[in-house]
Scaffold this active site. Structure first.
Site, PDB file in Angstrom:
ATOM      1  N   LYS A   9       0.717  -0.952   0.617  1.00  0.00           N
ATOM      2  CA  LYS A   9      -0.059  -0.142   0.075  1.00  0.00           C
ATOM      3  C   LYS A   9       1.041   1.437  -0.110  1.00  0.00           C
ATOM      4  O   LYS A   9       2.199   1.275  -0.050  1.00  0.00           O
ATOM      5  CB  LYS A   9      -0.121  -0.253   0.846  1.00  0.00           C
ATOM      6  CG  LYS A   9      -1.984  -1.582   0.847  1.00  0.00           C
ATOM      7  CD  LYS A   9      -2.965  -1.380   2.331  1.00  0.00           C
ATOM      8  CE  LYS A   9      -3.877  -2.616   2.235  1.00  0.00           C
ATOM      9  NZ  LYS A   9      -5.069  -2.108   3.145  1.00  0.00           N
ATOM     10  N   TYR A  49     -12.387  -3.131  -3.524  1.00  0.00           N
ATOM     11  CA  TYR A  49     -13.050  -2.417  -2.398  1.00  0.00           C
ATOM     12  C   TYR A  49     -15.090  -3.032  -2.005  1.00  0.00           C
ATOM     13  O   TYR A  49     -15.322  -2.034  -0.954  1.00  0.00           O
ATOM     14  CB  TYR A  49     -12.251  -1.976  -1.223  1.00  0.00           C
ATOM     15  CG  TYR A  49     -11.332  -2.196  -0.600  1.00  0.00           C
ATOM     16  CD1 TYR A  49     -11.269  -3.523   0.227  1.00  0.00           C
ATOM     17  CD2 TYR A  49      -9.801  -1.125  -0.944  1.00  0.00           C
ATOM     18  CE1 TYR A  49      -9.392  -3.255   0.631  1.00  0.00           C
ATOM     19  CE2 TYR A  49      -8.812  -1.535  -0.406  1.00  0.00           C
ATOM     20  CZ  TYR A  49      -8.558  -2.765  -0.303  1.00  0.00           C
ATOM     21  OH  TYR A  49      -7.289  -2.710   0.887  1.00  0.00           O
ATOM     22  N   PHE A  57     -16.352   3.754   7.206  1.00  0.00           N
ATOM     23  CA  PHE A  57     -15.185   4.155   7.110  1.00  0.00           C
ATOM     24  C   PHE A  57     -14.208   4.152   5.502  1.00  0.00           C
ATOM     25  O   PHE A  57     -13.317   4.235   5.229  1.00  0.00           O
ATOM     26  CB  PHE A  57     -13.938   3.586   7.828  1.00  0.00           C
ATOM     27  CG  PHE A  57     -13.715   2.320   8.026  1.00  0.00           C
ATOM     28  CD1 PHE A  57     -13.398   1.314   6.462  1.00  0.00           C
ATOM     29  CD2 PHE A  57     -14.968   1.315   8.809  1.00  0.00           C
ATOM     30  CE1 PHE A  57     -13.267   0.023   6.831  1.00  0.00           C
ATOM     31  CE2 PHE A  57     -14.901   0.168   8.870  1.00  0.00           C
ATOM     32  CZ  PHE A  57     -14.345  -0.731   8.246  1.00  0.00           C
ATOM     33  N   ASN A 117      -1.854  -0.537   7.398  1.00  0.00           N
ATOM     34  CA  ASN A 117      -1.839  -1.356   7.212  1.00  0.00           C
ATOM     35  C   ASN A 117      -0.875  -2.415   6.877  1.00  0.00           C
ATOM     36  O   ASN A 117      -0.488  -3.511   6.148  1.00  0.00           O
ATOM     37  CB  ASN A 117      -3.110  -2.136   7.766  1.00  0.00           C
ATOM     38  CG  ASN A 117      -3.777  -2.634   6.701  1.00  0.00           C
ATOM     39  OD1 ASN A 117      -3.388  -2.265   5.606  1.00  0.00           O
ATOM     40  ND2 ASN A 117      -5.274  -3.172   7.685  1.00  0.00           N
ATOM     41  N   GLU A 131      -9.958  -9.932  -8.075  1.00  0.00           N
ATOM     42  CA  GLU A 131      -9.069  -9.178  -7.785  1.00  0.00           C
ATOM     43  C   GLU A 131      -7.583  -8.886  -9.019  1.00  0.00           C
ATOM     44  O   GLU A 131      -7.528  -8.363  -9.837  1.00  0.00           O
ATOM     45  CB  GLU A 131      -8.256  -8.479  -6.287  1.00  0.00           C
ATOM     46  CG  GLU A 131      -9.173  -8.459  -5.384  1.00  0.00           C
ATOM     47  CD  GLU A 131      -9.072  -8.802  -3.639  1.00  0.00           C
ATOM     48  OE1 GLU A 131      -7.575  -9.224  -3.576  1.00  0.00           O
ATOM     49  OE2 GLU A 131      -9.088  -8.892  -3.206  1.00  0.00           O
TER      50      GLU A 131
HETATM   51  P1  DAT Z   1      -7.624  -6.905   5.532  1.00  0.00           P
HETATM   52  O1  DAT Z   1      -7.415  -5.952   4.936  1.00  0.00           O
HETATM   53  O2  DAT Z   1      -7.547  -7.637   6.359  1.00  0.00           O
HETATM   54  O3  DAT Z   1      -8.698  -7.719   4.135  1.00  0.00           O
HETATM   55  P2  DAT Z   1     -10.395  -5.791   4.948  1.00  0.00           P
HETATM   56  O4  DAT Z   1     -11.000  -6.336   4.046  1.00  0.00           O
HETATM   57  O5  DAT Z   1     -11.746  -5.670   6.097  1.00  0.00           O
HETATM   58  O6  DAT Z   1      -8.903  -6.439   6.044  1.00  0.00           O
HETATM   59  O7  DAT Z   1     -10.482  -4.225   4.928  1.00  0.00           O
HETATM   60  C1  DAT Z   1      -9.745  -4.221   3.962  1.00  0.00           C
HETATM   61  C2  DAT Z   1      -9.093  -2.284   4.636  1.00  0.00           C
HETATM   62  O8  DAT Z   1      -9.586  -1.240   4.795  1.00  0.00           O
HETATM   63  C3  DAT Z   1      -8.441  -2.706   5.380  1.00  0.00           C
HETATM   64  O9  DAT Z   1      -6.645  -3.050   5.128  1.00  0.00           O
HETATM   65  C4  DAT Z   1      -7.757  -1.556   5.705  1.00  0.00           C
HETATM   66  C5  DAT Z   1      -9.105  -0.490   6.056  1.00  0.00           C
HETATM   67  N1  DAT Z   1     -10.232  -1.490   7.420  1.00  0.00           N
HETATM   68  C6  DAT Z   1     -10.806  -1.888   7.432  1.00  0.00           C
HETATM   69  N2  DAT Z   1     -10.777  -1.473   8.796  1.00  0.00           N
HETATM   70  C7  DAT Z   1     -10.650  -0.676   8.725  1.00  0.00           C
HETATM   71  C8  DAT Z   1     -11.452   0.287   9.602  1.00  0.00           C
HETATM   72  N3  DAT Z   1     -12.402   0.244  11.296  1.00  0.00           N
HETATM   73  N4  DAT Z   1     -11.422   1.849  10.203  1.00  0.00           N
HETATM   74  C9  DAT Z   1     -10.738   2.256   9.119  1.00  0.00           C
HETATM   75  N5  DAT Z   1     -10.104   1.448   7.921  1.00  0.00           N
HETATM   76  C10 DAT Z   1     -10.287  -0.047   7.672  1.00  0.00           C
HETATM   77 MG    MG Z   2      -9.886  -7.974   3.031  1.00  0.00          MG
END
Ligand code: DAT
Ligand code: MG
Length: 139
Positions: A9, A49, A57, A117, A131
């Protein structure tokens, strides 16, 4: 054999962690199959996404993922999808196990609530296929 999609990222690129991420993929024995530096836009992020579009968020994800170039690629090997998810650690770096990329290189949401992250990985074989098509497909 499985193929998965990973992203370093914009925070990872900015902090010079591309080599570190690639090292973890390659030293494990996975074979890189695609690798590209890209600037994400709203359209590609909305596809990538799509499950999170309704989240409160989502605008933070957009801002974070568009703040600079990212590196997106694919690799393959046995159990690539699950192994990469374990190598990354859980979504919130503050909760990730020590030794994972997210724990080793990040600290959790910043003062704006952005979940910086460092890396992405597809969460299932089906997501990986979807993807890979989004980032590297024809249209
Ligand atoms: P991952 O990246 O572990 O698959 P995800 O698909 O649930 O997690 O979410 C995608 C991204 O969205 C994640 O890497 C960072 C962002 N994200 C997730 N939860 C969040 C939150 N509560 N607040 C802000 N950003 C968030
Ligand atoms: Mg994810």
């Amino acid at each position: 054999m499985q193929e998965t999609l990973f992203i370093v990222k914009p925070d990872g690129v900015k902090r010079g962690l591309v080599g570190e991420v690639l090292r973890r993929i390659e030293r494990r024995g996975f074979k890189l199959t695609r690798l590209e530096m890209r600037q994400a836009d709203k359209a590609i992020l909305a596809r990538h996404y799509e499950d999170l579009l309704e989240k409160p968020f989502y605008h933070q994800i957009e801002r974070y993922m568009m703040e600079g170039p990212l590196v997106v690629g694919t690799f393959y090997g046995p159990d690539a999808v699950k192994t990469w998810r374990k190598t990354m650690g859980v979504t919130n770096p503050a909760e990730a196990d020590m030794g994972t990329i997210r724990a080793d290189f990040a600290m959790g949401p910043d003062e704006n609530g952005d979940m910086r992250n460092v890396v992405h990985g597809s969460d299932s074989v089906e997501s990986a296929e979807r993807e890979i098509n989004i980032w590297f497909g024809e249209g």
